[in-house]
Write a protein that holds these residues in place. Sequence first.
Motif, PDB file in Angstrom:
ATOM      1  N   LYS A  49       0.777  -0.720   0.344  1.00 33.20           N
ATOM      2  CA  LYS A  49       0.395  -0.052  -0.437  1.00 33.20           C
ATOM      3  C   LYS A  49       0.931   0.977  -0.181  1.00 33.20           C
ATOM      4  N   ILE A  50       0.515   1.648  -0.861  1.00 38.12           N
ATOM      5  CA  ILE A  50       1.545   2.927  -1.594  1.00 38.12           C
ATOM      6  C   ILE A  50       1.327   4.739  -0.040  1.00 38.12           C
ATOM      7  N   VAL A  54       4.950   5.239   1.633  1.00 40.46           N
ATOM      8  CA  VAL A  54       5.078   6.407   1.702  1.00 40.46           C
ATOM      9  C   VAL A  54       5.571   6.993   3.208  1.00 40.46           C
ATOM     10  N   SER A 260       1.615  -1.448   5.503  1.00 44.37           N
ATOM     11  CA  SER A 260       2.022  -1.149   3.849  1.00 44.37           C
ATOM     12  C   SER A 260       1.785  -2.772   3.172  1.00 44.37           C
TER      13      SER A 260
END
Length: 348
Positions: A49-50, A54, A260
């Motif tokens: 999952k971005i 990030v 993520s």
Amino acid sequence: MDLNQKEIQKTLNTNKIWVPVLLGLGIVGYMFYQNPENLASMSELRKAKIGPLVLSFFVILARDAGYVYRIRTLTEQKLTWVRSIYVIILWEFASAVTPSVVGGTAVAIFILLKEKIKLGSATAYVMLTSILDNAFFIIFAPLVLLYTGLDVFPVVKLISINTSLQSLFWVSYGLIALYCFIFSYALFIKPRGFKWVLLKVTSWRPFRRWRKGAYEYGNDILGASANLRGKPASYWMKIIVSTVFVWSARYLMLNCLISSFVDVDFADQMRIFASQIVMWIIMLISPTPGSSGTAEFFFNEFFNQYLGNLTFVTSIVWRMLSYYPYLILGAIFLPRWVRQRFFKNSKS
């Protein structure tokens, strides 16, 4: 404090990066050999999952910003923001290429000296940083164990019984507590008494060869203690809060990273945070540079229950974010710093 320049300059050497890199690659290769499915799990990176990925990057940046703020606050703004960044990068580099059990105290003092901080002040700042960092573990480790219970300790394959890992944890915790007590006593309560003990011990025949060093170190402690005397409450509040912030950010980065790859609820997030504190205390007695190899192995043992077949790929990303950047940044910044501080009178 033993500030042997030749030994310190051996540590501050870009060639040092190859030892931890090879150790890390060695344990990765061993994991591939033990479980060939780890190679297939690398393809799972594209499913991350971005958002949380990030966020983990920004959390580690926030941690580094906290370190820069803390060193500048510790030195009472004697370092500019730019010089504070240099100090933190080189300090992290020194920690990354030396065994965790050894630490980079002498190297950090040497760096501050080259940044035109007086010896007494440099010693005070580095010792205070070390005491605060260790105090974080002393305070928070019992709290997280109360929250999670002893089942936070995994059954490690290389150790026959679970209690062996617990014993390793308590040995490391005891050493941290002893270190923190001794140097807190030396800095804040009886610096002259500490020096007297050093001289008394080194007056015995087996230890006489270290008497001169003990005398000099005792004087360093006296100077460090004098430099910390009379600081306002705001000074202590800022450095204590920043210490809690940088260590919390260090651990929350992995919380974001795990999120993520897999869905975890709040209770699991707390257990992941707690597991990191326990794991870090164990790794503090690692004999390898920057805990290379040790970190990868224990990561698999502590977090496999959350990540399953994604454990291997997550451990690689974790080290890529939390460890290897400091080897790379050190290799970039160190030559420039050496030119500035050894070969020309730079005002930068």
